[in-house]
Design a protein around this motif. Structure first.
Motif, PDB file in Angstrom:
ATOM      1  N   ARG A 144      -4.314   3.172 -17.364  1.00  8.46           N
ATOM      2  CA  ARG A 144      -5.073   3.943 -16.388  1.00  8.46           C
ATOM      3  C   ARG A 144      -4.668   5.404 -16.482  1.00  8.46           C
ATOM      4  O   ARG A 144      -3.504   5.721 -16.801  1.00  8.46           O
ATOM      5  N   ASP A 194      -4.891  14.462  -0.840  1.00  7.91           N
ATOM      6  CA  ASP A 194      -4.057  13.623  -1.709  1.00  7.91           C
ATOM      7  C   ASP A 194      -3.396  14.525  -2.742  1.00  7.91           C
ATOM      8  O   ASP A 194      -4.060  15.413  -3.310  1.00  7.91           O
ATOM      9  N   ARG A 207       7.372  -3.744  -3.841  1.00  6.84           N
ATOM     10  CA  ARG A 207       7.624  -2.686  -4.816  1.00  6.84           C
ATOM     11  C   ARG A 207       8.639  -3.130  -5.851  1.00  6.84           C
ATOM     12  O   ARG A 207       8.542  -2.778  -7.025  1.00  6.84           O
ATOM     13  N   SER A 260       2.642   4.530 -11.546  1.00  8.49           N
ATOM     14  CA  SER A 260       1.643   4.303 -10.500  1.00  8.49           C
ATOM     15  C   SER A 260       1.008   5.600 -10.009  1.00  8.49           C
ATOM     16  O   SER A 260       0.417   5.631  -8.923  1.00  8.49           O
ATOM     17  N   ARG A 267       1.827  11.330  -4.814  1.00  9.18           N
ATOM     18  CA  ARG A 267       2.271  10.544  -5.966  1.00  9.18           C
ATOM     19  C   ARG A 267       2.841  11.493  -6.989  1.00  9.18           C
ATOM     20  O   ARG A 267       2.292  12.582  -7.222  1.00  9.18           O
ATOM     21  N   ARG A 300       0.802  10.251   0.954  1.00  6.67           N
ATOM     22  CA  ARG A 300      -0.319  10.822   0.193  1.00  6.67           C
ATOM     23  C   ARG A 300       0.138  11.560  -1.063  1.00  6.67           C
ATOM     24  O   ARG A 300      -0.661  12.243  -1.697  1.00  6.67           O
ATOM     25  N   THR A 344      -1.702   7.018 -10.196  1.00  7.19           N
ATOM     26  CA  THR A 344      -3.103   6.811 -10.546  1.00  7.19           C
ATOM     27  C   THR A 344      -3.985   7.089  -9.339  1.00  7.19           C
ATOM     28  O   THR A 344      -3.520   7.155  -8.200  1.00  7.19           O
ATOM     29  N   LEU A 345      -5.272   7.245  -9.595  1.00 16.56           N
ATOM     30  CA  LEU A 345      -6.220   7.570  -8.533  1.00 16.56           C
ATOM     31  C   LEU A 345      -6.481   6.366  -7.635  1.00 16.56           C
ATOM     32  O   LEU A 345      -6.583   5.227  -8.110  1.00 16.56           O
ATOM     33  N   ASP A 346      -6.601   6.630  -6.355  1.00 18.36           N
ATOM     34  CA  ASP A 346      -6.985   5.621  -5.379  1.00 18.36           C
ATOM     35  C   ASP A 346      -8.497   5.723  -5.185  1.00 18.36           C
ATOM     36  O   ASP A 346      -8.995   6.652  -4.552  1.00 18.36           O
ATOM     37  N   ALA A 347      -9.217   4.765  -5.750  1.00 16.94           N
ATOM     38  CA  ALA A 347     -10.679   4.822  -5.725  1.00 16.94           C
ATOM     39  C   ALA A 347     -11.237   4.721  -4.315  1.00 16.94           C
ATOM     40  O   ALA A 347     -12.380   5.130  -4.060  1.00 16.94           O
ATOM     41  N   SER A 348     -10.447   4.187  -3.381  1.00 15.49           N
ATOM     42  CA  SER A 348     -10.944   4.025  -2.011  1.00 15.49           C
ATOM     43  C   SER A 348     -10.784   5.293  -1.174  1.00 15.49           C
ATOM     44  O   SER A 348     -11.343   5.394  -0.088  1.00 15.49           O
ATOM     45  N   SER A 349     -10.010   6.278  -1.681  1.00 16.36           N
ATOM     46  CA  SER A 349      -9.783   7.501  -0.917  1.00 16.36           C
ATOM     47  C   SER A 349     -10.958   8.460  -1.074  1.00 16.36           C
ATOM     48  O   SER A 349     -11.517   8.617  -2.160  1.00 16.36           O
TER      49      SER A 349
END
Length: 371
Positions: free
Chosen positions: A170, A336, A68, A236, A364, A362, A238-243
């Motif tokens: 993004r 999220d 980080r 940061s 942000r 979870r 931003t969306l987590d595309a894997s969630s």
């Protein structure tokens, strides 16, 4: 690394209650040793001093988290390119910082503290320099204001378009903005309120505050056709595309901007995730973009919008702080979360989510102060 972190935090307690004076002394020493650096900074230094301290504290907190820390310091180095900071300036800054810390810690300052700050600053500056060196983007983009719409006495929604190159970002990120015509060398951060699009336009939601030089200029003085300067994107949230989890967005006032960008991005591909947007303000006028949110909700069945007013008895929707309103719904433990607004609003929402046992991993969030 643990011992270094301990020494930094321990020594900081010696000056923490005098941090405004520490910052003032630091800048005075820096400008005395290199007067040319003064031209890189705005005439008024109040906000700049606060930002220095914020960056220092954040860097100290990340000492034990190299991943980080690298991400944060590389981004900070890229962002400082807009000030025309060169690698040789970092040595001057480090020397002035140590002088300021020694001066206000007094006799309690030790050789161990001095060495810890030297070591930490060398690592910090090396990462910032590396971040700046690897950035292939310009230090900032000149962007023409295309539209400027007042949404009340102190809120404006404006769009602009970079002239030379598209600005890569993004949805959910923020940028520093300068109005060279009205407030030269004063930069303030604003979230981009739209997802990246083919037109390369950027939308900003700005609330003017009493002491906010830049925000007041953007709301009350800037007109279509003028040029703004926009620095590299950061953040940061931003969306987590894997969630695959459903999403809850909590926005206070113009903190709606990054939330709106995230929702716009989701409209392009989402089919399976329910998205709940809680939008809070003091009164109905503060819900300046509610009509557009409701239009999106009518178009996309997976999107719901819950507006709330904390100080408007005539409002027919939810009453109370938006952080409290979120707590009346749910359950939320498997969602999220994205939270954006003033620092007090974000803190209040985070407390509510902790009480609701939402895992912090979870969540942000971005907290801003208008300026």
């Amino acid at each position: 690394m643990g011992n270094l972190s301990r020494l930094l935090k321990e020594s900081w307690t010696l000056v923490e209650e005098q941090q405004d004076k520490v910052a003032g002394y630091f800048y005075a020493r820096m400008f005395l040793s290199n007067p040319e650096l003064r031209n890189l900074f705005p005439v008024t230094m109040d906000v700049q001093r606060a930002r220095l301290l914020g960056a220092l504290v954040t860097s100290m907190q990340l000492v034990d988290d190299p991943d980080r820390s690298d991400e944060y310091l590389h981004a900070l180095g890229r962002d400082h390119r807009k000030f025309h900071v060169e690698p040789e300036h970092y040595e001057v800054v480090g020397g002035a910082l140590l002088e300021a810390l020694r001066a206000f810690a007094g006799e309690r300052w030790s050789i161990e503290y001095d060495q810890a700050w030297r070591e930490a600053y060398q690592a910090i500056s090396a990462r910032m320099i590396a971040g700046a060196a690897t950035d292939t983007n310009p230090p900032y983009w000149n962007a023409e204001v295309l539209t400027h719409e007042r949404r009340g006495p102190d809120v404006a929604v404006l769009t602009c378009r970079p002239l030379q190159y598209p600005l890569p970002y993004r949805a959910g990120q923020y940028v520093s903005v300068e109005s060279p015509r009205h407030r030269p060398r004063l930069w303030r951060t604003y979230s981009i309120a739209n997802a990246p699009d083919a037109d390369n336009t950027l939308e900003f939601h700005v609330r003017a505050v009493g002491a906010g030089w830049v925000s007041s200029a953007l709301v009350r003085k800037v007109r279509p056709g003028e040029l703004l300067r926009v620095a590299a994107p950061m953040g940061s949230m931003t969306l987590d595309a894997s969630s695959t989890r459903d999403i809850v967005c909590v926005a206070g006032g113009t903190g709606l901007a990054p939330i709106k960008a995230l929702v716009q991005e989701l409209t392009r591909y989402n089919r399976t995730r329910w998205v709940h947007v809680f939008f809070g303000a003091r009164d109905r006028d503060g819900l300046y973009d509610l009509d557009e949110l409701n239009q999106l909700a009518a178009r996309y069945p997976w999107l719901s919008v819950v507006p709330a007013c904390s100080d408007d008895d005539g409002f027919t929707g939810e009453q109370g702080l938006v952080s409290d309103v979120v707590g009346r719904y749910g359950p939320w433990a498997e969602h999220d979360f994205f939270v954006s607004g003033s620092a007090p609003m974000v803190r209040s929402t985070l407390r509510t989510l902790a009480e609701l046992q939402v895992p912090s991993i979870r969540i942000r969030y971005d907290a801003f102060s208008d300026g």
